[in-house]
Every structure is written in C-alpha cells, then in structure tokens.
Design a protein around this motif. Structure first.
Motif, PDB file in Angstrom:
ATOM      1  N   PHE A  98       0.852  -1.198   0.000  1.00 46.21           N
ATOM      2  CA  PHE A  98       0.000   0.000   0.000  1.00 46.21           C
ATOM      3  C   PHE A  98       0.886   1.245   0.000  1.00 46.21           C
ATOM      4  N   ALA A  99       0.466   2.255  -0.730  1.00 43.86           N
ATOM      5  CA  ALA A  99       1.154   3.562  -0.739  1.00 43.86           C
ATOM      6  C   ALA A  99       2.641   3.419  -1.060  1.00 43.86           C
ATOM      7  N   GLY A 100       2.946   2.534  -2.011  1.00 43.85           N
ATOM      8  CA  GLY A 100       4.339   2.381  -2.432  1.00 43.85           C
ATOM      9  C   GLY A 100       5.185   1.514  -1.521  1.00 43.85           C
ATOM     10  N   GLU A 101       4.567   0.955  -0.458  1.00 41.82           N
ATOM     11  CA  GLU A 101       5.315   0.073   0.452  1.00 41.82           C
ATOM     12  C   GLU A 101       4.866  -1.365   0.257  1.00 41.82           C
ATOM     13  N   LYS A 102       5.789  -2.307   0.391  1.00 42.23           N
ATOM     14  CA  LYS A 102       5.421  -3.726   0.314  1.00 42.23           C
ATOM     15  C   LYS A 102       4.762  -4.155   1.632  1.00 42.23           C
ATOM     16  N   GLY A 103       3.844  -5.120   1.542  1.00 46.32           N
ATOM     17  CA  GLY A 103       3.172  -5.612   2.745  1.00 46.32           C
ATOM     18  C   GLY A 103       4.033  -6.579   3.545  1.00 46.32           C
ATOM     19  N   LEU A 104       3.487  -7.037   4.693  1.00 44.77           N
ATOM     20  CA  LEU A 104       4.282  -7.852   5.623  1.00 44.77           C
ATOM     21  C   LEU A 104       4.771  -9.167   5.017  1.00 44.77           C
ATOM     22  N   GLU A 105       4.038  -9.699   4.005  1.00 43.67           N
ATOM     23  CA  GLU A 105       4.490 -10.934   3.348  1.00 43.67           C
ATOM     24  C   GLU A 105       5.871 -10.773   2.711  1.00 43.67           C
ATOM     25  N   TYR A 106       6.239  -9.529   2.416  1.00 46.44           N
ATOM     26  CA  TYR A 106       7.522  -9.265   1.752  1.00 46.44           C
ATOM     27  C   TYR A 106       8.708  -9.464   2.699  1.00 46.44           C
ATOM     28  N   TYR A 107       8.467  -9.320   4.012  1.00 43.69           N
ATOM     29  CA  TYR A 107       9.561  -9.385   4.998  1.00 43.69           C
ATOM     30  C   TYR A 107       9.986 -10.847   5.180  1.00 43.69           C
ATOM     31  N   ARG A 108      11.268 -11.108   4.962  1.00 38.04           N
ATOM     32  CA  ARG A 108      11.764 -12.495   5.021  1.00 38.04           C
ATOM     33  C   ARG A 108      11.513 -13.135   6.383  1.00 38.04           C
ATOM     34  N   GLU A 109      11.609 -12.367   7.454  1.00 37.81           N
ATOM     35  CA  GLU A 109      11.501 -12.923   8.806  1.00 37.81           C
ATOM     36  C   GLU A 109      10.068 -12.890   9.345  1.00 37.81           C
ATOM     37  N   VAL A 110       9.090 -12.638   8.461  1.00 37.79           N
ATOM     38  CA  VAL A 110       7.684 -12.619   8.910  1.00 37.79           C
ATOM     39  C   VAL A 110       6.917 -13.686   8.136  1.00 37.79           C
ATOM     40  N   ARG A 111       6.210 -14.554   8.881  1.00 38.22           N
ATOM     41  CA  ARG A 111       5.327 -15.537   8.222  1.00 38.22           C
ATOM     42  C   ARG A 111       3.893 -15.040   8.394  1.00 38.22           C
ATOM     43  N   VAL A 112       3.208 -14.809   7.266  1.00 39.09           N
ATOM     44  CA  VAL A 112       1.850 -14.245   7.309  1.00 39.09           C
ATOM     45  C   VAL A 112       0.828 -15.332   7.012  1.00 39.09           C
ATOM     46  N   VAL A 113      -0.205 -15.405   7.847  1.00 40.94           N
ATOM     47  CA  VAL A 113      -1.342 -16.286   7.565  1.00 40.94           C
ATOM     48  C   VAL A 113      -2.569 -15.365   7.493  1.00 40.94           C
ATOM     49  N   ASN A 114      -3.103 -15.175   6.283  1.00 37.09           N
ATOM     50  CA  ASN A 114      -4.225 -14.257   6.093  1.00 37.09           C
ATOM     51  C   ASN A 114      -5.503 -15.073   5.912  1.00 37.09           C
ATOM     52  N   LEU A 115      -6.399 -15.003   6.896  1.00 38.26           N
ATOM     53  CA  LEU A 115      -7.611 -15.837   6.873  1.00 38.26           C
ATOM     54  C   LEU A 115      -8.744 -15.211   6.057  1.00 38.26           C
ATOM     55  N   GLY A 116      -8.589 -13.960   5.620  1.00 32.74           N
ATOM     56  CA  GLY A 116      -9.604 -13.339   4.772  1.00 32.74           C
ATOM     57  C   GLY A 116     -10.798 -12.829   5.556  1.00 32.74           C
ATOM     58  N   ALA A 117     -11.992 -12.901   4.927  1.00 31.31           N
ATOM     59  CA  ALA A 117     -13.176 -12.212   5.458  1.00 31.31           C
ATOM     60  C   ALA A 117     -14.077 -13.109   6.305  1.00 31.31           C
ATOM     61  N   GLN A 118     -14.882 -12.451   7.158  1.00 31.46           N
ATOM     62  CA  GLN A 118     -15.976 -13.076   7.908  1.00 31.46           C
ATOM     63  C   GLN A 118     -15.511 -14.270   8.733  1.00 31.46           C
ATOM     64  N   VAL A 119     -14.438 -14.076   9.469  1.00 31.02           N
ATOM     65  CA  VAL A 119     -13.891 -15.149  10.315  1.00 31.02           C
ATOM     66  C   VAL A 119     -14.571 -15.074  11.690  1.00 31.02           C
ATOM     67  N   PHE A 120     -15.022 -16.215  12.200  1.00 34.28           N
ATOM     68  CA  PHE A 120     -15.637 -16.261  13.535  1.00 34.28           C
ATOM     69  C   PHE A 120     -14.543 -16.167  14.590  1.00 34.28           C
ATOM     70  N   VAL A 121     -14.844 -15.440  15.669  1.00 32.76           N
ATOM     71  CA  VAL A 121     -13.834 -15.238  16.712  1.00 32.76           C
ATOM     72  C   VAL A 121     -13.294 -16.572  17.260  1.00 32.76           C
ATOM     73  N   PRO A 122     -14.145 -17.566  17.569  1.00 37.25           N
ATOM     74  CA  PRO A 122     -13.588 -18.831  18.092  1.00 37.25           C
ATOM     75  C   PRO A 122     -12.620 -19.486  17.097  1.00 37.25           C
ATOM     76  N   ASP A 123     -12.901 -19.357  15.787  1.00 45.18           N
ATOM     77  CA  ASP A 123     -11.983 -19.913  14.778  1.00 45.18           C
ATOM     78  C   ASP A 123     -10.657 -19.147  14.767  1.00 45.18           C
ATOM     79  N   LEU A 124     -10.753 -17.846  14.977  1.00 41.12           N
ATOM     80  CA  LEU A 124      -9.538 -17.015  14.999  1.00 41.12           C
ATOM     81  C   LEU A 124      -8.642 -17.426  16.181  1.00 41.12           C
ATOM     82  N   VAL A 125      -9.266 -17.624  17.337  1.00 39.33           N
ATOM     83  CA  VAL A 125      -8.498 -18.003  18.537  1.00 39.33           C
ATOM     84  C   VAL A 125      -7.852 -19.378  18.324  1.00 39.33           C
TER      85      VAL A 125
END
Ligand code: B12
Length: 254
Positions: free
Chosen positions: A137-164
């Motif tokens: 966003f805004a000319g910056e790469k997102g967190l997936e770009y950082y070698r030392e960061v592992r991103v798990v993006n669950l997307g939309a409409q996630v139930f809180v118990p599933d998130l936990v």
C-alpha cells in the motif's frame, strides 16, 4: 496566513470558504422526512441549531420515498485553538525492511508469525490485504515481503472462536484484525468480543492484538482490550515497526 503566532506557538484558526477566516463550513446528513419544503426547512433548522448562521441548503436529494439527504453550507463563529489540540505521538521508530528483519531475529531468534482476518460479518478485505499482501500500500510492500515474517491471512468473515483456535495452532505472535463496517458500532463490539475471547482462552500468553480500520481512533486501544489500534492511511511499515517494538518490550529486549 500562518497558524503560528509571533512567538512561534500554535495559534487560532477559523474555517476557510471564499476568503481567509470567513468561517464557512459544509455539512451533510440525512433526515427521515420525505423530500420537499418541509424537509428543507427541517434541515435548515437543524443546521442553525448546530451554530451555522446563515445556513443554506445547497443540495437536497431523495433517498427513497421517506428520507432526504442534504448538504448545507453556512458560517460558524467558532475558533480552533491549535495549542489545545491533542495528538497521539508514535512512540516507536519507523524501521525499514532490513532493520525489521534484523529486529525479528534479535528478539525472537525465529520468524515472527502474524495472523490476519476480518471478523464478524465484515467482508472488506482491501484494508487488511494492504497491510499483509506483498503488493502492499502507498508504495510500500506488505508484511508478506519481509523475510523474517510468516503471514497467515484468513480473509473475510472469520468467527472469533476460529480465529483463537487458529492463533493457537499457528503459535501466532500477533493477530491483526480489520473492521471497516461501523454500523451500530459493530467494529467496537466485534473488537471487544475478540479481545475478551483471547483473554479467556490464553490469558497472559495471548498474542499481540492489533485492530485497524478507517473509523477507529488510536486512543481507543485500552478501552477495547487490544494492544494497538491503527486508523486510516496506515502503511505496512507503521505496523511492522510497531510489532517488533512491542514484541521486544514483551520479551524484555527493548
Ligand atoms: C470496496 C468497498 C466494498 C467492497 C469490498 C470488497 C473487498 N474485498 O474488500 C464490497 C462491494 C464487497 C462492499 C460491500 C459492502 N459495503 Co462497502 N465499501 C467499499 C469502499 C468503497 C472502499 C473500502 C476500501 O477498500 N478502502 C481502501 C482500503 C485500503 O482502506 P481501509 O479499509 O480504510 O484500510 C486502511 C486503514 O483503515 C488501515 N486498516 C484497515 N484494516 C486494518 C487492519 C489492521 C490490522 C491494520 C493495522 C490497519 C488496517 O490500513 C489500510 C491501509 O491504510 C467503502 C467506502 C470508502 N470509500 O471507504 C465502502 C463502505 C466501507 N462500505 C459500506 C457498506 C455499507 C457496505 C455494504 C453493507 C453494502 C451493502 N448494503 O451491501 C456491504 C457490506 C459487505 C460486508 N458483509 O461487509 C459502507 C460502510 C458504512 C458504515 N458506516 O459502516 C462504506 C463506508 C460506504 C458508504 N459510505 O456507505 N464494500
């Protein structure tokens, strides 16, 4: 006109319409009144009661048969004293990708795991994707770009118990939640439900909890039970810099 006085201190300002300091503002709202002269008179009355004088209804548009949307233009006499404005200062340094990767290695000695989601019925994923996806966003790469960061993006409409559950399974260091829909304060209620669920399930061992969206106020974090709130215009490096700062503080490695 400078907003600083002769001593260089923040001064007093008024809104600007046609000429400097004329106090002209524009306001929009909807009334539950069918379009017509009664609705326009009601809009003008409301604007006058809000301190606009004169108050001119410059636009009125039907919203279905029973409602009318208005734009009112008018003058206010109020002054803004800039020295009374409260600003939340960023309390951590902004780091670049190389510095963030180095901080993750120093603090965790492994990759940082970041779990992201929109919770409740919210399907607005563009904001969380702006922070997480490599395209960023805004000319910056997102967190997936950082070698030392592992991103798990669950997307939309996630139930809180599933998130936990997922945060536990992934051993997440941070959970990033987006809330864009604000009808009936859904963003606040959903955030409170989420932070309460993490407290109950994991207590002190819960991950860092971060929420974001265009209508949040960063000053709300403590009241919502989360570690940090990000508002409109946030960039991925704001968030990555915060995460390494907060994890270092948690581990006593600041
Ligand atoms: C695109 C859009 C949609 C798309 C979403 C597609 C998608 N995959 O996301 C679609 C068409 C599906 C949609 C549907 C709806 N939408 Co809509 N939508 C928008 C719109 C036009 C743009 C939102 C957007 O993408 N912004 C761009 C991103 C980059 O900005 P952002 O979300 O603010 O994110 C930034 C920051 O806030 C922050 N951030 C956001 N999340 C997070 C999370 C973390 C952890 C962090 C750190 C930071 C962060 O960082 C981001 C980058 O700076 C807005 C209006 C607007 N102009 O904002 C309406 C808007 C949000 N939608 C609205 C509405 C009402 C709806 C619907 C209910 C319409 C309907 N009747 O069906 C549905 C709801 C669907 C649902 N179940 O959620 C209203 C919400 C009103 C309110 N008070 O809540 C808005 C404001 C339009 C309006 N003026 O009425 N919508």
């Amino acid at each position: 006109m400078s907003v600083l006085d002769e001593a260089g201190q923040a001064g007093v300002v008024r809104p600007y319409g046609d000429t400097t300091g004329d106090g002209m503002v524009q306001l929009s709202f909807t009334l539950p009144v069918p379009p017509g002269p009664l609705a326009e008179g009601a809009a003008q009355q409301l604007a006058r009661k809000m301190g606009l004088d004169p108050a001119m209804v410059v636009h009125a548009k039907p919203v279905g048969p029973d409602f009318t949307f208005f734009v009112v233009y008018g003058r206010v006499r109020h002054l803004v004293n800039l020295s009374d404005v409260q600003i939340t200062e960023r309390e951590y340094p902004l780091l670049n990708a190389r510095e963030i990767n180095a901080e993750v290695r120093r603090v965790l000695r492994r990759r940082m795991v970041v779990l992201g989601a929109c919770i409740g019925t919210d399907a607005h994923t563009v904001g969380i994707d702006a922070i997480l996806n490599v395209k960023g966003f805004a000319g910056e790469k997102g967190l997936e770009y950082y070698r030392e960061v592992r991103v798990v993006n669950l997307g939309a409409q996630v139930f809180v118990p599933d998130l936990v559950r997922r945060a536990r399974a992934e051993k997440a260091d941070a959970v990033l939640v987006s809330q864009v829909v604000t009808q009936k304060d859904a963003h606040l209620h959903n955030t409170e439900e989420m932070s309460a669920a993490f407290r109950e399930a994991m207590g002190e061992r819960r991950p860092l909890l971060v929420v974001g969206g265009p209508r949040f106020d960063p000053a709300q974090a403590t009241a919502l039970g989360v570690d940090r709130v990000f508002g409109k215009g946030t960039t991925p490096s704001d968030v990555a810099s915060y995460l390494v700062h907060a994890l270092a503080a948690r581990k006593g490695k600041s």
